[in-house]
Scaffold this motif. Structure first.
Motif, PDB file in Angstrom:
ATOM      1  N   THR A 268      15.850 -13.060 -42.354  1.00  0.00           N
ATOM      2  CA  THR A 268      15.786 -13.096 -40.891  1.00  0.00           C
ATOM      3  C   THR A 268      14.634 -13.971 -40.425  1.00  0.00           C
ATOM      4  O   THR A 268      14.770 -14.738 -39.463  1.00  0.00           O
ATOM      5  N   LEU A 269      13.510 -13.886 -41.095  1.00  0.00           N
ATOM      6  CA  LEU A 269      12.362 -14.727 -40.754  1.00  0.00           C
ATOM      7  C   LEU A 269      12.708 -16.200 -40.957  1.00  0.00           C
ATOM      8  O   LEU A 269      12.400 -17.050 -40.114  1.00  0.00           O
ATOM      9  N   MET A 270      13.393 -16.514 -42.052  1.00  0.00           N
ATOM     10  CA  MET A 270      13.776 -17.895 -42.323  1.00  0.00           C
ATOM     11  C   MET A 270      14.811 -18.390 -41.313  1.00  0.00           C
ATOM     12  O   MET A 270      14.710 -19.510 -40.816  1.00  0.00           O
TER      13      MET A 270
ATOM     14  N   GLY B 162      16.089 -21.956 -37.250  1.00  0.00           N
ATOM     15  CA  GLY B 162      16.828 -22.086 -36.005  1.00  0.00           C
ATOM     16  C   GLY B 162      15.950 -22.588 -34.872  1.00  0.00           C
ATOM     17  O   GLY B 162      16.345 -23.466 -34.102  1.00  0.00           O
ATOM     18  N   CYS B 163      14.739 -22.054 -34.779  1.00  0.00           N
ATOM     19  CA  CYS B 163      13.831 -22.490 -33.713  1.00  0.00           C
ATOM     20  C   CYS B 163      13.335 -23.910 -33.951  1.00  0.00           C
ATOM     21  O   CYS B 163      13.086 -24.642 -32.985  1.00  0.00           O
ATOM     22  N   ALA B 164      13.202 -24.338 -35.207  1.00  0.00           N
ATOM     23  CA  ALA B 164      12.836 -25.734 -35.484  1.00  0.00           C
ATOM     24  C   ALA B 164      13.905 -26.651 -34.888  1.00  0.00           C
ATOM     25  O   ALA B 164      13.582 -27.667 -34.244  1.00  0.00           O
ATOM     26  N   ILE B 165      15.152 -26.298 -35.065  1.00  0.00           N
ATOM     27  CA  ILE B 165      16.244 -27.073 -34.471  1.00  0.00           C
ATOM     28  C   ILE B 165      16.203 -26.952 -32.951  1.00  0.00           C
ATOM     29  O   ILE B 165      16.369 -27.942 -32.234  1.00  0.00           O
ATOM     30  N   HIS B 166      15.929 -25.757 -32.464  1.00  0.00           N
ATOM     31  CA  HIS B 166      15.895 -25.521 -31.018  1.00  0.00           C
ATOM     32  C   HIS B 166      14.858 -26.412 -30.319  1.00  0.00           C
ATOM     33  O   HIS B 166      15.068 -26.829 -29.181  1.00  0.00           O
ATOM     34  N   THR B 167      13.762 -26.738 -31.005  1.00  0.00           N
ATOM     35  CA  THR B 167      12.727 -27.590 -30.392  1.00  0.00           C
ATOM     36  C   THR B 167      13.264 -28.964 -30.005  1.00  0.00           C
ATOM     37  O   THR B 167      12.675 -29.640 -29.164  1.00  0.00           O
ATOM     38  N   MET B 168      14.348 -29.378 -30.605  1.00  0.00           N
ATOM     39  CA  MET B 168      14.892 -30.717 -30.389  1.00  0.00           C
ATOM     40  C   MET B 168      16.078 -30.745 -29.424  1.00  0.00           C
ATOM     41  O   MET B 168      16.617 -31.806 -29.129  1.00  0.00           O
ATOM     42  N   LEU B 169      16.472 -29.586 -28.901  1.00  0.00           N
ATOM     43  CA  LEU B 169      17.658 -29.529 -28.054  1.00  0.00           C
ATOM     44  C   LEU B 169      17.346 -29.896 -26.607  1.00  0.00           C
ATOM     45  O   LEU B 169      16.332 -29.471 -26.058  1.00  0.00           O
TER      46      LEU B 169
ATOM     47  N   THR C 190      23.605 -20.329 -35.971  1.00  0.00           N
ATOM     48  CA  THR C 190      23.520 -20.563 -37.415  1.00  0.00           C
ATOM     49  C   THR C 190      24.932 -20.569 -37.998  1.00  0.00           C
ATOM     50  O   THR C 190      25.703 -19.637 -37.781  1.00  0.00           O
ATOM     51  N   LEU C 191      25.252 -21.635 -38.724  1.00  0.00           N
ATOM     52  CA  LEU C 191      26.557 -21.735 -39.383  1.00  0.00           C
ATOM     53  C   LEU C 191      26.515 -21.158 -40.785  1.00  0.00           C
ATOM     54  O   LEU C 191      27.495 -20.595 -41.267  1.00  0.00           O
TER      55      LEU C 191
ATOM     56  N   VAL D 294      26.071 -30.751 -35.862  1.00  0.00           N
ATOM     57  CA  VAL D 294      25.502 -29.857 -36.867  1.00  0.00           C
ATOM     58  C   VAL D 294      24.111 -30.360 -37.246  1.00  0.00           C
ATOM     59  O   VAL D 294      23.911 -31.560 -37.436  1.00  0.00           O
ATOM     60  N   ALA D 295      23.186 -29.427 -37.347  1.00  0.00           N
ATOM     61  CA  ALA D 295      21.829 -29.748 -37.777  1.00  0.00           C
ATOM     62  C   ALA D 295      21.526 -28.951 -39.041  1.00  0.00           C
ATOM     63  O   ALA D 295      22.084 -27.869 -39.258  1.00  0.00           O
TER      64      ALA D 295
END
Length: 154
Positions: free
Chosen positions: A87-89, A94-101, A109-110, A140-141
Protein backbone atom coordinates in the motif's frame (compact mmCIF):
# COMPACT_ATOMS: atom_id res chain seq x y z
CA UNK A 1 -6.84 -14.91 31.35
CA UNK A 2 -4.96 -14.26 28.13
CA UNK A 3 -2.53 -11.34 27.82
CA UNK A 4 -4.80 -9.84 25.14
CA UNK A 5 -7.80 -9.87 27.47
CA UNK A 6 -5.77 -8.43 30.36
CA UNK A 7 -3.95 -5.79 28.27
CA UNK A 8 -6.07 -4.89 25.25
CA UNK A 9 -4.54 -2.52 22.72
CA UNK A 10 -6.61 0.12 20.97
CA UNK A 11 -6.09 2.58 18.17
CA UNK A 12 -8.39 5.40 17.14
CA UNK A 13 -8.24 6.78 13.61
CA UNK A 14 -9.80 10.10 12.57
CA UNK A 15 -10.07 11.58 9.10
CA UNK A 16 -11.81 14.35 7.24
CA UNK A 17 -14.45 13.97 4.53
CA UNK A 18 -12.52 12.79 1.44
CA UNK A 19 -15.09 14.34 -0.91
CA UNK A 20 -13.66 17.81 -0.15
CA UNK A 21 -10.28 16.83 -1.55
CA UNK A 22 -11.75 14.89 -4.45
CA UNK A 23 -13.81 17.91 -5.47
CA UNK A 24 -10.78 20.25 -5.27
CA UNK A 25 -8.63 17.77 -7.22
CA UNK A 26 -10.77 18.31 -10.33
CA UNK A 27 -9.74 21.99 -10.41
CA UNK A 28 -6.01 21.61 -9.70
CA UNK A 29 -3.04 20.03 -11.43
CA UNK A 30 -1.75 16.90 -9.74
CA UNK A 31 1.18 18.76 -8.21
CA UNK A 32 -1.01 21.65 -6.99
CA UNK A 33 -3.38 19.17 -5.37
CA UNK A 34 -0.63 17.23 -3.57
CA UNK A 35 1.03 20.45 -2.40
CA UNK A 36 -2.31 21.62 -0.96
CA UNK A 37 -2.53 18.36 0.99
CA UNK A 38 1.10 18.73 2.11
CA UNK A 39 0.39 22.26 3.39
CA UNK A 40 -2.74 21.08 5.22
CA UNK A 41 -5.07 23.16 3.03
CA UNK A 42 -6.89 20.04 1.81
CA UNK A 43 -7.52 16.84 3.74
CA UNK A 44 -5.22 13.92 3.12
CA UNK A 45 -6.66 10.60 2.02
CA UNK A 46 -8.23 8.48 4.78
CA UNK A 47 -5.96 5.53 3.85
CA UNK A 48 -2.93 7.61 4.90
CA UNK A 49 -4.49 8.21 8.32
CA UNK A 50 -5.49 4.57 8.68
CA UNK A 51 -2.05 3.22 7.77
CA UNK A 52 -0.01 6.02 9.41
CA UNK A 53 1.61 7.37 6.23
CA UNK A 54 3.27 10.78 6.11
CA UNK A 55 4.21 12.77 3.00
CA UNK A 56 7.95 13.39 3.40
CA UNK A 57 9.05 14.74 0.02
CA UNK A 58 7.27 15.96 -3.09
CA UNK A 59 8.68 17.02 -6.45
CA UNK A 60 7.79 16.51 -10.09
CA UNK A 61 7.91 12.81 -10.86
CA UNK A 62 9.02 11.79 -7.35
CA UNK A 63 7.26 11.33 -4.01
CA UNK A 64 8.51 9.98 -0.69
CA UNK A 65 6.17 8.63 1.98
CA UNK A 66 7.16 7.54 5.46
CA UNK A 67 5.62 5.15 7.97
CA UNK A 68 6.49 3.90 11.43
CA UNK A 69 5.50 0.22 11.50
CA UNK A 70 3.42 -0.71 14.53
CA UNK A 71 1.87 -3.78 16.10
CA UNK A 72 -1.44 -2.81 14.51
CA UNK A 73 0.15 -3.56 11.11
CA UNK A 74 0.87 -7.19 12.12
CA UNK A 75 -0.34 -10.28 10.30
CA UNK A 76 -1.17 -13.60 12.04
CA UNK A 77 2.47 -14.79 12.00
CA UNK A 78 3.77 -11.88 14.08
CA UNK A 79 5.28 -9.68 11.37
CA UNK A 80 4.11 -6.52 9.65
CA UNK A 81 1.63 -7.50 6.93
CA UNK A 82 3.06 -7.26 3.41
CA UNK A 83 0.04 -5.16 2.54
CA UNK A 84 1.58 -2.24 4.45
CA UNK A 85 4.59 -2.26 2.11
CA UNK A 86 2.41 -2.79 -0.97
CA UNK A 87 0.00 0.00 0.00
CA UNK A 88 2.86 2.37 0.78
CA UNK A 89 4.46 1.59 -2.58
CA UNK A 90 1.17 1.97 -4.46
CA UNK A 91 0.68 5.36 -2.79
CA UNK A 92 4.20 6.63 -3.49
CA UNK A 93 4.26 5.45 -7.11
CA UNK A 94 0.73 6.65 -7.81
CA UNK A 95 1.42 10.08 -6.33
CA UNK A 96 4.69 10.34 -8.29
CA UNK A 97 2.59 9.97 -11.43
CA UNK A 98 -0.05 12.31 -10.01
CA UNK A 99 2.56 15.11 -9.74
CA UNK A 100 2.72 15.20 -13.54
CA UNK A 101 -1.02 15.27 -14.29
CA UNK A 102 -2.68 18.38 -15.72
CA UNK A 103 -5.88 19.89 -14.31
CA UNK A 104 -8.86 17.55 -14.46
CA UNK A 105 -6.92 14.35 -15.23
CA UNK A 106 -7.04 11.40 -12.87
CA UNK A 107 -5.36 8.01 -12.68
CA UNK A 108 -5.79 4.54 -11.31
CA UNK A 109 -3.35 1.72 -10.65
CA UNK A 110 -3.49 -0.90 -13.41
CA UNK A 111 -0.97 -3.31 -11.96
CA UNK A 112 1.20 -3.59 -8.88
CA UNK A 113 4.12 -5.98 -8.60
CA UNK A 114 6.03 -6.15 -5.31
CA UNK A 115 9.13 -8.19 -4.48
CA UNK A 116 9.70 -8.64 -0.75
CA UNK A 117 13.29 -9.14 0.38
CA UNK A 118 12.93 -9.18 4.19
CA UNK A 119 10.30 -9.02 6.88
CA UNK A 120 9.25 -5.88 8.70
CA UNK A 121 8.59 -5.72 12.45
CA UNK A 122 7.26 -2.90 14.62
CA UNK A 123 10.82 -2.32 15.85
CA UNK A 124 12.25 -2.06 12.29
CA UNK A 125 12.23 1.71 12.76
CA UNK A 126 10.85 4.35 10.42
CA UNK A 127 10.55 3.33 6.78
CA UNK A 128 10.50 5.46 3.66
CA UNK A 129 9.17 4.64 0.23
CA UNK A 130 10.39 6.59 -2.79
CA UNK A 131 8.14 6.45 -5.81
CA UNK A 132 9.60 7.66 -9.12
CA UNK A 133 8.27 7.81 -12.63
CA UNK A 134 9.92 5.57 -15.21
CA UNK A 135 7.75 6.51 -18.20
CA UNK A 136 4.64 8.53 -18.96
CA UNK A 137 2.78 7.63 -22.13
CA UNK A 138 -0.45 8.89 -23.62
CA UNK A 139 -2.69 6.68 -21.45
CA UNK A 140 -0.42 4.58 -19.25
CA UNK A 141 2.39 5.60 -16.92
CA UNK A 142 4.94 3.39 -15.20
CA UNK A 143 6.63 4.06 -11.88
CA UNK A 144 8.93 2.21 -9.55
CA UNK A 145 9.12 2.22 -5.77
CA UNK A 146 11.82 1.47 -3.26
CA UNK A 147 11.05 0.86 0.43
CA UNK A 148 14.01 1.32 2.78
CA UNK A 149 14.78 1.61 6.48
CA UNK A 150 16.81 4.42 8.11
CA UNK A 151 20.07 2.76 7.04
CA UNK A 152 18.97 2.58 3.40
CA UNK A 153 18.45 -1.20 3.46
CA UNK A 154 15.64 -2.59 1.28
Amino acid sequence: MSDQAANPRTRTVSWKDPREGASAAKKLSGMEYLRAIQRGELPGPPIAELMGFTLVELEEGKVVFGVQPGEYHYNPIGMVHGGLAATLMDSAMGCAIHTMLPVGVGYTTLELHVNYVRGIAHDSGPLQCRGEIIHIGGRVATAQGRLTDEKGHL
